[in-house]
Scaffold this motif. Structure first.
Motif, short mmCIF file in Angstrom:
data_model
loop_
_atom_site.label_atom_id
_atom_site.label_comp_id
_atom_site.label_asym_id
_atom_site.label_seq_id
_atom_site.Cartn_x
_atom_site.Cartn_y
_atom_site.Cartn_z
N SER A 32 0.86 -1.18 0.00
CA SER A 32 0.00 0.00 0.00
C SER A 32 0.90 1.23 0.00
CB SER A 32 -0.90 0.01 1.25
OG SER A 32 -1.75 -1.11 1.26
N LEU A 33 0.42 2.30 -0.61
CA LEU A 33 1.23 3.51 -0.75
C LEU A 33 0.52 4.70 -0.12
CD1 LEU A 33 2.37 2.98 -4.44
CD2 LEU A 33 3.69 2.52 -2.37
N PHE A 34 1.28 5.59 0.47
CA PHE A 34 0.74 6.70 1.23
C PHE A 34 1.52 7.98 0.93
CE2 PHE A 34 -1.68 4.06 4.23
CZ PHE A 34 -1.05 2.84 4.10
N TRP A 35 0.82 9.11 1.08
CA TRP A 35 1.47 10.40 1.21
C TRP A 35 1.05 10.98 2.56
CZ3 TRP A 35 5.30 12.75 -1.26
CH2 TRP A 35 5.62 12.32 -2.56
N TYR A 36 2.09 11.40 3.33
CA TYR A 36 1.87 12.07 4.60
C TYR A 36 2.41 13.50 4.49
CZ TYR A 36 0.77 7.76 7.15
OH TYR A 36 0.17 6.60 7.60
N GLY A 43 3.52 16.20 14.31
CA GLY A 43 3.59 14.85 13.80
C GLY A 43 3.12 14.79 12.36
N LEU A 44 2.98 13.57 11.86
CA LEU A 44 2.59 13.39 10.47
C LEU A 44 1.08 13.20 10.35
CD1 LEU A 44 5.66 12.72 10.36
CD2 LEU A 44 5.09 11.15 8.49
N GLN A 45 0.52 13.78 9.31
CA GLN A 45 -0.90 13.60 9.02
C GLN A 45 -1.03 12.87 7.69
OE1 GLN A 45 -2.96 17.37 9.07
NE2 GLN A 45 -1.66 18.14 10.70
N LEU A 46 -1.93 11.91 7.65
CA LEU A 46 -2.19 11.22 6.39
C LEU A 46 -2.83 12.18 5.40
CD1 LEU A 46 -2.30 8.55 4.77
CD2 LEU A 46 -4.62 8.29 5.66
N LEU A 47 -2.27 12.25 4.20
CA LEU A 47 -2.83 13.08 3.15
C LEU A 47 -3.72 12.25 2.22
CD1 LEU A 47 -2.96 15.84 1.79
CD2 LEU A 47 -0.88 15.26 0.55
N LEU A 48 -3.17 11.13 1.73
CA LEU A 48 -3.95 10.24 0.88
C LEU A 48 -3.27 8.89 0.80
CD1 LEU A 48 -2.24 10.16 -2.01
CD2 LEU A 48 -3.28 12.39 -2.27
N LYS A 49 -4.01 7.89 0.30
CA LYS A 49 -3.42 6.57 0.19
C LYS A 49 -4.04 5.82 -0.99
CE LYS A 49 -6.54 3.88 3.14
NZ LYS A 49 -6.62 3.03 4.37
N ALA A 50 -3.34 4.75 -1.41
CA ALA A 50 -3.85 3.85 -2.44
C ALA A 50 -3.38 2.44 -2.10
CB ALA A 50 -3.34 4.25 -3.82
N THR A 51 -4.27 1.49 -2.24
CA THR A 51 -3.95 0.14 -1.76
C THR A 51 -3.69 -0.87 -2.86
OG1 THR A 51 -6.29 -0.40 -1.63
CG2 THR A 51 -5.25 0.49 0.35
N LYS A 52 -3.99 -0.53 -4.12
CA LYS A 52 -3.71 -1.48 -5.20
C LYS A 52 -3.43 -0.71 -6.48
CE LYS A 52 -8.55 -2.40 -6.35
NZ LYS A 52 -9.16 -1.40 -5.45
N ALA A 91 5.32 7.05 1.43
CA ALA A 91 5.57 5.89 2.29
C ALA A 91 4.94 4.64 1.71
CB ALA A 91 5.05 6.15 3.71
N LEU A 92 5.50 3.51 2.11
CA LEU A 92 5.07 2.21 1.59
C LEU A 92 4.83 1.28 2.76
CD1 LEU A 92 7.14 0.31 -1.09
CD2 LEU A 92 6.68 -0.76 1.09
N LEU A 93 3.72 0.57 2.74
CA LEU A 93 3.40 -0.43 3.76
C LEU A 93 3.37 -1.78 3.10
CD1 LEU A 93 2.48 -1.12 6.65
CD2 LEU A 93 0.13 -0.81 5.86
N ASN A 94 4.28 -2.63 3.53
CA ASN A 94 4.35 -3.96 2.96
C ASN A 94 3.51 -4.91 3.79
OD1 ASN A 94 5.35 -6.67 2.30
ND2 ASN A 94 6.78 -5.54 1.02
N ALA A 95 2.61 -5.57 3.16
CA ALA A 95 1.65 -6.40 3.90
C ALA A 95 1.97 -7.87 3.83
CB ALA A 95 0.25 -6.15 3.37
N GLY A 96 3.18 -8.22 3.42
CA GLY A 96 3.49 -9.64 3.35
C GLY A 96 4.93 -9.94 3.67
#
Lengths: 115, 114
Positions: A32-36, A43-52, A91-96
């Protein structure tokens, strides 16, 4: 391992200019990918995200599209405001695998918008 | 209000001392994280925990220790073995580490070694 690379800053724009901040990533699996966004001293605030792949995240006029073929997640805004001045992190969240749950950040891009 | 609370906001430490930074969340999140941010730089992962009584080292765990005895709490101890501890420390939490889950951040703690 996972990594995120952002365009180097600082980026300085005039109000109402078009903004692009490039972000590319290296990861195994389907992250999953994020912009903070970070304002000074906060601190950091979530701006947007995409999961696929091909997902478009959007918020407050900002957009980013998850491009698996180019491993990119570039941030764009059509008309920036002075209040958009901040540091932006991809930012990147690796789910596996062994990196499950680990959020990896780019180095951040400082954006300054002048009136 | 729901959220992540870090304390103290500002902390001064003498060289050779251990200090503990508190992080509490009332979001019922399973996953919690500690990041370090140095001026003008990105965030580096120190430790993270996916569940109570379990945690993993991040990229820069040396000189730090954590515990996860309760779901809502994930304190970070900066030990005297950490050679350059002056930094901004951010705690975060997420529902889980799985795909699509958003990680939320606290307001941060500034640690200065004097």
């Amino acid at each position: 391992g996972n990594s995120v690379t952002q365009m180097e800053g600082p980026v300085t724009l005039s109000e109402e200019a078009f903004l692009t901040i490039n972000c590319t990533y290296t990861a195994t699996g389907y992250p999953s990918l994020f912009w903070y966004v970070q304002y000074p001293g906060e601190g950091l605030q979530l701006l947007l995200k995409a999961t696929k792949a091909d997902d478009k995240g959007s918020n407050k006029g900002f957009e980013a599209t998850y491009r698996k073929e180019t491993t990119s997640f570039h941030l764009e805004k059509g008309s920036v405001q002075v209040s958009d001045s901040a540091v932006y992190f991809c930012a990147l969240l690796n789910a596996g695998g062994t990196s499950y749950g680990k959020l990896t950040f780019g180095q951040g891009t400082i954006l300054t918008v002048h009136p | 209000d729901g959220g992540i609370t870090q304390s103290p906001k500002y902390l001064f430490r003498k060289e050779g001392q251990n200090v503990t930074l508190s992080c509490e969340q009332n979001l019922n999140h399973d996953a919690m994280y500690w990041y370090r941010q140095d001026p003008g730089q990105g965030l580096r992962l120190i430790y993270y925990s996916q569940i109570v009584n379990d945690f993993q080292k991040g990229d820069i765990a040396e000189g730090y220790s954590v515990s996860r005895e309760k779901k809502e709490s994930f304190p970070l101890t900066v030990t005297s073995a950490q050679k350059n501890p002056t930094a901004f420390y951010l705690c975060a939490s997420a529902d889980s580490g799985g795909a699509g889950n958003t990680i939320y951040f606290g307001e941060g703690s500034w640690l200065t070694v004097v």
